[in-house]
Design a protein around this motif. Sequence first.
Motif, PDB file in Angstrom:
ATOM      1  N   THR A 109      33.814   5.844  25.911  1.00 24.68           N
ATOM      2  CA  THR A 109      34.517   6.288  27.117  1.00 24.68           C
ATOM      3  C   THR A 109      36.005   6.319  26.827  1.00 24.68           C
ATOM      4  OG1 THR A 109      32.813   5.245  28.470  1.00 24.68           O
ATOM      5  CG2 THR A 109      34.889   5.798  29.559  1.00 24.68           C
ATOM      6  N   ASP A 110      36.683   7.375  27.347  1.00 25.64           N
ATOM      7  CA  ASP A 110      38.123   7.487  27.092  1.00 25.64           C
ATOM      8  C   ASP A 110      38.913   6.657  28.098  1.00 25.64           C
ATOM      9  OD1 ASP A 110      38.241   8.890  29.472  1.00 25.64           O
ATOM     10  OD2 ASP A 110      38.321  10.859  28.499  1.00 25.64           O
ATOM     11  N   ALA A 111      40.221   6.688  27.977  1.00 28.77           N
ATOM     12  CA  ALA A 111      41.095   5.844  28.787  1.00 28.77           C
ATOM     13  C   ALA A 111      41.065   6.235  30.262  1.00 28.77           C
ATOM     14  CB  ALA A 111      42.528   5.909  28.264  1.00 28.77           C
ATOM     15  N   GLN A 112      40.594   7.455  30.585  1.00 32.44           N
ATOM     16  CA  GLN A 112      40.500   7.871  31.985  1.00 32.44           C
ATOM     17  C   GLN A 112      39.127   7.540  32.571  1.00 32.44           C
ATOM     18  OE1 GLN A 112      41.870  10.048  29.553  1.00 32.44           O
ATOM     19  NE2 GLN A 112      43.832   9.132  30.225  1.00 32.44           N
ATOM     20  N   GLY A 113      38.262   6.889  31.811  1.00 33.17           N
ATOM     21  CA  GLY A 113      36.944   6.504  32.295  1.00 33.17           C
ATOM     22  C   GLY A 113      35.902   7.585  32.136  1.00 33.17           C
ATOM     23  N   VAL A 129      32.334  10.596  34.818  1.00 36.35           N
ATOM     24  CA  VAL A 129      33.209   9.427  34.944  1.00 36.35           C
ATOM     25  C   VAL A 129      32.328   8.173  35.077  1.00 36.35           C
ATOM     26  CG1 VAL A 129      34.975   8.266  36.325  1.00 36.35           C
ATOM     27  CG2 VAL A 129      35.038  10.759  36.023  1.00 36.35           C
ATOM     28  N   SER A 130      32.602   7.178  34.247  1.00 37.39           N
ATOM     29  CA  SER A 130      31.792   5.952  34.272  1.00 37.39           C
ATOM     30  C   SER A 130      31.977   5.219  35.602  1.00 37.39           C
ATOM     31  CB  SER A 130      32.197   5.025  33.119  1.00 37.39           C
ATOM     32  OG  SER A 130      31.505   3.795  33.225  1.00 37.39           O
ATOM     33  N   GLN A 131      30.836   4.941  36.252  1.00 36.77           N
ATOM     34  CA  GLN A 131      30.850   4.209  37.511  1.00 36.77           C
ATOM     35  C   GLN A 131      30.325   2.778  37.368  1.00 36.77           C
ATOM     36  OE1 GLN A 131      32.161   5.556  40.257  1.00 36.77           O
ATOM     37  NE2 GLN A 131      32.563   7.470  39.141  1.00 36.77           N
ATOM     38  N   SER A 132      29.959   2.398  36.159  1.00 39.00           N
ATOM     39  CA  SER A 132      29.331   1.087  35.962  1.00 39.00           C
ATOM     40  C   SER A 132      30.358  -0.031  36.084  1.00 39.00           C
ATOM     41  CB  SER A 132      28.665   1.011  34.590  1.00 39.00           C
ATOM     42  OG  SER A 132      29.633   1.000  33.562  1.00 39.00           O
ATOM     43  N   THR A 133      29.865  -1.167  36.515  1.00 39.57           N
ATOM     44  CA  THR A 133      30.739  -2.349  36.643  1.00 39.57           C
ATOM     45  C   THR A 133      31.278  -2.772  35.290  1.00 39.57           C
ATOM     46  OG1 THR A 133      29.462  -3.105  38.547  1.00 39.57           O
ATOM     47  CG2 THR A 133      30.842  -4.737  37.442  1.00 39.57           C
ATOM     48  N   GLY A 134      30.409  -2.756  34.276  1.00 43.48           N
ATOM     49  CA  GLY A 134      30.846  -3.139  32.931  1.00 43.48           C
ATOM     50  C   GLY A 134      31.905  -2.202  32.392  1.00 43.48           C
ATOM     51  N   GLY A 135      31.740  -0.891  32.668  1.00 46.38           N
ATOM     52  CA  GLY A 135      32.737   0.065  32.202  1.00 46.38           C
ATOM     53  C   GLY A 135      34.072  -0.133  32.879  1.00 46.38           C
ATOM     54  N   GLU A 140      39.782  -2.095  32.520  1.00 48.22           N
ATOM     55  CA  GLU A 140      40.837  -2.969  33.039  1.00 48.22           C
ATOM     56  C   GLU A 140      41.253  -4.023  32.020  1.00 48.22           C
ATOM     57  OE1 GLU A 140      39.318  -4.657  36.600  1.00 48.22           O
ATOM     58  OE2 GLU A 140      39.212  -2.748  37.686  1.00 48.22           O
ATOM     59  N   ALA A 141      40.289  -4.568  31.272  1.00 45.28           N
ATOM     60  CA  ALA A 141      40.594  -5.682  30.367  1.00 45.28           C
ATOM     61  C   ALA A 141      41.297  -5.219  29.091  1.00 45.28           C
ATOM     62  CB  ALA A 141      39.305  -6.422  30.020  1.00 45.28           C
ATOM     63  N   ARG A 142      40.846  -4.051  28.523  1.00 47.57           N
ATOM     64  CA  ARG A 142      41.389  -3.537  27.256  1.00 47.57           C
ATOM     65  C   ARG A 142      41.347  -4.600  26.147  1.00 47.57           C
ATOM     66  NH1 ARG A 142      46.391   0.668  28.525  1.00 47.57           N
ATOM     67  NH2 ARG A 142      45.247   1.882  30.103  1.00 47.57           N
ATOM     68  N   ARG A 143      40.263  -5.333  26.123  1.00 48.47           N
ATOM     69  CA  ARG A 143      40.017  -6.339  25.094  1.00 48.47           C
ATOM     70  C   ARG A 143      38.510  -6.468  24.905  1.00 48.47           C
ATOM     71  NH1 ARG A 143      38.103 -10.800  27.642  1.00 48.47           N
ATOM     72  NH2 ARG A 143      38.623 -11.030  29.868  1.00 48.47           N
ATOM     73  N   PRO A 144      38.067  -7.090  23.811  1.00 43.57           N
ATOM     74  CA  PRO A 144      36.625  -7.294  23.624  1.00 43.57           C
ATOM     75  C   PRO A 144      36.060  -8.062  24.814  1.00 43.57           C
ATOM     76  CG  PRO A 144      37.781  -7.759  21.592  1.00 43.57           C
ATOM     77  CD  PRO A 144      38.826  -7.551  22.635  1.00 43.57           C
ATOM     78  N   PHE A 166      41.978   1.665  19.869  1.00 36.57           N
ATOM     79  CA  PHE A 166      43.416   1.903  19.783  1.00 36.57           C
ATOM     80  C   PHE A 166      43.715   2.755  18.557  1.00 36.57           C
ATOM     81  CE2 PHE A 166      43.150  -2.115  22.103  1.00 36.57           C
ATOM     82  CZ  PHE A 166      44.040  -1.913  23.151  1.00 36.57           C
ATOM     83  N   THR A 167      44.791   3.516  18.647  1.00 42.42           N
ATOM     84  CA  THR A 167      45.281   4.201  17.441  1.00 42.42           C
ATOM     85  C   THR A 167      46.007   3.177  16.573  1.00 42.42           C
ATOM     86  OG1 THR A 167      47.410   4.763  18.450  1.00 42.42           O
ATOM     87  CG2 THR A 167      45.581   6.310  18.778  1.00 42.42           C
ATOM     88  N   ARG A 168      46.375   3.588  15.395  1.00 45.85           N
ATOM     89  CA  ARG A 168      47.114   2.668  14.516  1.00 45.85           C
ATOM     90  C   ARG A 168      48.466   2.301  15.113  1.00 45.85           C
ATOM     91  NH1 ARG A 168      46.108   4.747   8.272  1.00 45.85           N
ATOM     92  NH2 ARG A 168      43.840   4.331   8.257  1.00 45.85           N
ATOM     93  N   LYS A 169      48.968   3.154  15.988  1.00 49.81           N
ATOM     94  CA  LYS A 169      50.267   2.863  16.608  1.00 49.81           C
ATOM     95  C   LYS A 169      50.109   2.038  17.893  1.00 49.81           C
ATOM     96  CE  LYS A 169      52.597   6.931  14.735  1.00 49.81           C
ATOM     97  NZ  LYS A 169      53.361   8.161  15.050  1.00 49.81           N
ATOM     98  N   GLY A 170      48.877   1.691  18.218  1.00 48.49           N
ATOM     99  CA  GLY A 170      48.658   0.823  19.363  1.00 48.49           C
ATOM    100  C   GLY A 170      48.409   1.536  20.672  1.00 48.49           C
ATOM    101  N   LYS A 171      48.175   2.856  20.627  1.00 48.14           N
ATOM    102  CA  LYS A 171      47.907   3.582  21.859  1.00 48.14           C
ATOM    103  C   LYS A 171      46.457   3.363  22.264  1.00 48.14           C
ATOM    104  CE  LYS A 171      47.807   8.190  23.899  1.00 48.14           C
ATOM    105  NZ  LYS A 171      47.996   9.641  23.662  1.00 48.14           N
ATOM    106  N   TYR A 172      46.234   3.058  23.536  1.00 47.78           N
ATOM    107  CA  TYR A 172      44.876   2.809  24.034  1.00 47.78           C
ATOM    108  C   TYR A 172      44.180   4.136  24.289  1.00 47.78           C
ATOM    109  CZ  TYR A 172      41.068   1.192  27.046  1.00 47.78           C
ATOM    110  OH  TYR A 172      39.834   0.951  27.585  1.00 47.78           O
ATOM    111  N   LEU A 173      43.014   4.320  23.652  1.00 44.86           N
ATOM    112  CA  LEU A 173      42.264   5.563  23.783  1.00 44.86           C
ATOM    113  C   LEU A 173      41.051   5.435  24.687  1.00 44.86           C
ATOM    114  CD1 LEU A 173      42.296   6.654  20.025  1.00 44.86           C
ATOM    115  CD2 LEU A 173      43.841   7.384  21.858  1.00 44.86           C
ATOM    116  N   GLY A 174      40.506   4.234  24.808  1.00 43.64           N
ATOM    117  CA  GLY A 174      39.282   4.029  25.592  1.00 43.64           C
ATOM    118  C   GLY A 174      38.519   2.844  25.017  1.00 43.64           C
ATOM    119  N   TYR A 175      37.213   2.920  25.105  1.00 45.91           N
ATOM    120  CA  TYR A 175      36.413   1.810  24.579  1.00 45.91           C
ATOM    121  C   TYR A 175      35.070   2.319  24.100  1.00 45.91           C
ATOM    122  CZ  TYR A 175      33.868   1.931  29.039  1.00 45.91           C
ATOM    123  OH  TYR A 175      33.123   2.321  30.115  1.00 45.91           O
TER     124      TYR A 175
END
Length: 525
Positions: A109-113, A129-135, A140-144, A166-175
């Motif tokens: 999933t990308d950063a926009q869900g 668009v992901s509607q799941s609670t886990g998604g 929101e967490a942006r961590r494992p 994340f990209t190598r430059k630290g940009k958040y892409l999704g999960y």
Amino acid sequence: MRIPPPLRPNLRRLVLSVVVLTALIMLATAFHASYRVQRHMLMDNALESNHAYAAKLAESVEGFLDAAQQQLAHSAEVLGEGFDDESVLLKESERLWLQTDSFNAVGITDAQGVIRATAPRQLHLAGQVSQSTGGQQALEARRPLISAPYLSPAGNLIVFLSHPVFTRKGKYLGYVGGAIRLKHKNILNSLLGKHYYRDGSYIYVVDQTRRLLYHPDPARLGTMVGANAIIDNVLEGGSGSGSVRNSQGIDMLAGYAPVPLAGWGIVAQRPLESTLAPLDSLMMNVLGRTAPIALLTLLAFWALAYFIARPLSLLARQARQMDASPAAARIQRIRSWYFEAAELKRAMLIGIALLQQKLGAAHLDAQTDPLTGLQNRRGLARALDGLTALQRPFSILALDIDHFKRVNDTHGHDIGDVVLQKLAGLLRSESRPSDILCRNGGEEFIVLLPDTREDAAAGIAERLRRKVETADMPHGDTITISLGVSHWPGGAAAIEEVLKRADQALYRAKKMGRNQVVRASETTL
């Protein structure tokens, strides 16, 4: 006509009965102790085994979750370089799904869900668009993250594992994430389902909300567990074992261990009844091995009882024929092979004398106040019974130390006790040998003056009051006493009424200012 003596058991039967009873009690005690020890061992072994098993399963689940997170972390690293390439996303999601059986489904999933890729493809969720609670938690967490169990839009009970991309430059892409469907065949079934469910034992897994993630009864998956001390401990991170009663009211022996990475708890438990089932046959085996030894011991005791009792039995038989002329000779021929039989008569006389002496001392102690040496209430009652039985008139002095609580509070109870002893000495010094001195309790005393009228008793009371007022006390201060005087004239007058009148006179003396004598005939109380 000679009256036969009453039938009594002889010494041999008594000794044998005592020995048999003692042996049976010891056997029963040993049997009970063995039962308790074996029961304790079975329970301890079961508790330790369940704890070890729960800890092993918790370690396995922790290892799986860690490995799954590492897989997701590797995929996140790969996707960081090709997140915009749909073929890379599809390939990586299918690789994650097919390479291991860790997940029932995988999604990226990308950063926009927006869901960019899924495996298996039959889910047809790409572009939605992901509607799941886990998604939502992953965005929101942006961590494992390991989510709490939740119901998906399709009605599946799911635990969702995710890792940010994340990209190598630290940009958040999704999960990238993997779903475990708890009510379907899943990795938890594979890890935990190898347990052999014997004798009603089973394992279950709960999360921090007390929801069942795994249970041998599929119908209970997703339900909430009620009050349970074991679950409270394991969800707080505790590891151990203990006894608990499950939701069906069955006593269980449980071992538990946490899964720290997910905050879950694993409990392995076995019914107490099943654990103790082998105990009955074990105890019957112990009884079978013990019984022959116990029987031989009883026979040995019977023979010993016979030899011990024989000299005394012969002496008792001759004691019934003391008037016969050859009795002395027959007694001389009795073989008394131990000291007690040879010295029976003297020992009995000495024993009786000592017993009478001790009973007399005990009788005296029972009627004496240990602190002052005066008679106590029992002694007072006995003295009153004696005087009334003889119809001997007497007067009563009821006296009380004024403000005695102040002495205890100021100087301590030890000094207070010394003051009481000092007052008892003054009473003795001012009394006749025929007077009866009693401590009625606390700082209250009673003096019985036989053959003394009330006016004479009042004079004695006044003399005693002055004596106490001028006496030196151990705490350095003086004390005073208040006294009430009454008289028993004899006849049918009630002793209780005379004692009550003395108390009322004493109360009147206290009320009038203390340190004085009041006669019962003067008070209107």
